[in-house]
Motif scaffolding. Structure first.
Motif, PDB file in Angstrom:
ATOM      1  N   ASN A   1       2.386  45.223   7.820  1.00 13.28           N
ATOM      2  CA  ASN A   1       2.586  45.192   6.372  1.00 13.28           C
ATOM      3  C   ASN A   1       4.060  45.200   6.013  1.00 13.28           C
ATOM      4  O   ASN A   1       4.479  44.556   5.043  1.00 13.28           O
ATOM      5  CB  ASN A   1       1.881  46.380   5.713  1.00 13.28           C
ATOM      6  CG  ASN A   1       0.376  46.261   5.774  1.00 13.28           C
ATOM      7  OD1 ASN A   1      -0.155  45.176   5.993  1.00 13.28           O
ATOM      8  ND2 ASN A   1      -0.322  47.366   5.584  1.00 13.28           N
TER       9      ASN A   1
ATOM     10  N   VAL B   1       1.078  39.842  14.220  1.00 12.10           N
ATOM     11  CA  VAL B   1       0.538  39.298  12.980  1.00 12.10           C
ATOM     12  C   VAL B   1      -0.932  39.665  12.904  1.00 12.10           C
ATOM     13  O   VAL B   1      -1.641  39.689  13.919  1.00 12.10           O
ATOM     14  CB  VAL B   1       0.746  37.773  12.900  1.00 12.10           C
ATOM     15  CG1 VAL B   1      -0.031  37.055  13.987  1.00 12.10           C
ATOM     16  CG2 VAL B   1       0.363  37.238  11.531  1.00 12.10           C
TER      17      VAL B   1
ATOM     18  N   GLN C   1       5.417  41.716   6.570  1.00 13.44           N
ATOM     19  CA  GLN C   1       5.011  40.819   5.490  1.00 13.44           C
ATOM     20  C   GLN C   1       5.875  41.037   4.257  1.00 13.44           C
ATOM     21  O   GLN C   1       6.264  40.079   3.581  1.00 13.44           O
ATOM     22  CB  GLN C   1       3.537  41.045   5.160  1.00 13.44           C
ATOM     23  CG  GLN C   1       2.980  40.089   4.123  1.00 13.44           C
ATOM     24  CD  GLN C   1       1.505  40.278   3.887  1.00 13.44           C
ATOM     25  OE1 GLN C   1       0.876  41.157   4.477  1.00 13.44           O
ATOM     26  NE2 GLN C   1       0.926  39.470   3.026  1.00 13.44           N
TER      27      GLN C   1
ATOM     28  N   GLU D   1       6.292  49.968   5.705  1.00 13.21           N
ATOM     29  CA  GLU D   1       6.350  49.195   4.468  1.00 13.21           C
ATOM     30  C   GLU D   1       7.123  49.941   3.384  1.00 13.21           C
ATOM     31  O   GLU D   1       7.892  49.363   2.618  1.00 13.21           O
ATOM     32  CB  GLU D   1       4.932  48.891   3.995  1.00 13.21           C
ATOM     33  CG  GLU D   1       4.860  48.051   2.727  1.00 13.21           C
ATOM     34  CD  GLU D   1       3.432  47.778   2.306  1.00 13.21           C
ATOM     35  OE1 GLU D   1       3.233  46.963   1.385  1.00 13.21           O
ATOM     36  OE2 GLU D   1       2.514  48.386   2.889  1.00 13.21           O
TER      37      GLU D   1
ATOM     38  N   GLU E   1       9.232  39.347   4.652  1.00 14.30           N
ATOM     39  CA  GLU E   1       9.169  37.906   4.425  1.00 14.30           C
ATOM     40  C   GLU E   1       9.106  37.578   2.937  1.00 14.30           C
ATOM     41  O   GLU E   1       9.565  36.514   2.509  1.00 14.30           O
ATOM     42  CB  GLU E   1       7.944  37.323   5.135  1.00 14.30           C
ATOM     43  CG  GLU E   1       7.876  37.600   6.630  1.00 14.30           C
ATOM     44  CD  GLU E   1       9.013  36.949   7.388  1.00 14.30           C
ATOM     45  OE1 GLU E   1       9.549  35.949   6.909  1.00 14.30           O
ATOM     46  OE2 GLU E   1       9.367  37.455   8.475  1.00 14.30           O
ATOM     47  N   GLN E   2       8.546  38.482   2.128  1.00 10.94           N
ATOM     48  CA  GLN E   2       8.373  38.228   0.696  1.00 10.94           C
ATOM     49  C   GLN E   2       9.287  39.106  -0.153  1.00 10.94           C
ATOM     50  O   GLN E   2       9.042  39.301  -1.337  1.00 10.94           O
ATOM     51  CB  GLN E   2       6.917  38.481   0.303  1.00 10.94           C
ATOM     52  CG  GLN E   2       5.916  37.655   1.100  1.00 10.94           C
ATOM     53  CD  GLN E   2       4.484  38.060   0.845  1.00 10.94           C
ATOM     54  OE1 GLN E   2       4.219  39.031   0.129  1.00 10.94           O
ATOM     55  NE2 GLN E   2       3.550  37.323   1.426  1.00 10.94           N
TER      56      GLN E   2
END
Length: 330
Positions: A160, A325, A163, A132, A166-167
């Protein structure tokens, strides 16, 4: 079940020492009439990261490991130059042009152009998963330098980190796409690759639901996971294509995921395969049809929540990519 035997060594003979005793476990009891299709044990492992190059606070510059990391980045840049096309479903292609190492950078590995627009590229560790922190630092630098897109290329990625990818546009100011690299690149043999070789692919996250199901009277609550499908993204248009869960080769469930790199397979399913018909013939026995429907299905068997109170679902797509996931249990 082999019994207790003496462990005789050269040292025990030379020093006239009493040999130690060991229990042999290589002679299992045989149960006739039972066919073992798969053993009770599974073992999965990842190669440990020799040096963390994603800003963990440890200074690695000037070390031998840092030089090796630099060689790895150079090799990956060369592979990207020789295989610049990222193939997507529907015969669509994203082409990286003018791939090069940045003149000055803190986190980025390379830069290129896609359809004439500047994009940033960061490579994950050679032996390990994209973290991350690596995505966050690379995204911040890409935003500051006004790149239009960030491509995160790795052999594996932590949940993480995925995620955050994706954001990324909302979190760090630049849209990002995770690109899966074939593990064969670690061997270096694909430096000879032709332009037609598919060494990179783009995949989305598995789509799952986690529901609480009714448990027998007096027993703890139980949960059930359903694999709805898998999304594949087009980084050029950001459009998504959905593939149903019954159309994936395999998916696995860890019912008590601890958030580390250790994924424990508690339930396994193989929806898109004809192997079950072959297994039926090989076993030469009659079984309830619901058994085969379950093994090739998209819904797990009910299970109790573990100490971590979260589950992880790993999906294997047709290219062999592992997509993970994580979901919490209410």
């Amino acid at each position: 079940m082999g019994g207790i035997v003496p462990h005789v060594t050269l040292k025990s003979i030379a020093n006239d020492e009493p040999p130690a005793e060991e229990v042999l476990v290589d002679r299992p009891e045989e149960v006739r009439g039972v066919t073992r299709v798969a053993g009770p044990f599974t073992l999965e492992a990842t190669i440990p990261v020799p040096v963390d190059f994603d800003a963990d606070g440890v200074e690695d510059s000037g070390s031998e490991e840092a030089e090796e990391h630099g060689d790895f980045v150079d090799r990956m840049v060369e592979v990207l130059r020789r295989a610049p096309d990222l193939r997507l479903p529907g015969n669509r292609t994203v082409r990286f042009e003018q791939v090069r190492r940045p003149a000055k950078t803190l986190s980025l590995s390379a830069e290129a152009t896609v359809d004439g627009k500047p994009v940033a590229i960061v490579f994950g560790p050679e032996h390990g998963a994209v973290s991350e922190k690596l995505v966050f630092n690379a995204g911040g630098e890409a935003t500051a330098k006004r790149f239009t897109h960030l491509y995160v290329i790795g052999f594996a990625i932590e949940p993480n980190a995925r995620q955050l990818v994706e954001q990324a546009e909302a979190a760090v100011g630049v849209p990002a796409t995770y690109v899966q690299a074939t593990p064969d690149l670690v061997l270096g043999d694909l430096l000879k690759t032709m332009r037609s070789s598919q060494v990179f692919s783009v995949c989305g996250l598995p789509e799952v639901t986690v529901e609480r199901v009714k448990a027998p009277q007096g027993e703890p609550p139980r949960w059930q996971v359903t694999l709805l499908g898998l999304d594949t993204f087009d980084p050029a248009t950001m459009d998504a294509e959905h593939r149903p869960g019954a159309d994936v080769p395999a998916w696995f469930l860890d019912t008590d995921y601890d958030g580390t790199r250790c994924f424990r397979v508690c339930q396994a399913f193989f929806p898109k395969t004809g192997a079950w018909d072959n297994l039926k013939r090989a076993l030469r026995a009659e079984y309830d049809e619901s058994l085969w429907e379950h093994l090739s299905g998209t819904t797990s068997a009910p299970f109790e929540a573990g100490e971590q109170r979260q589950v992880a679902v790993k999906v294997i797509d047709e290219r062999g990519n592992e997509l993970l996931v994580v979901r919490g249990l209410g």
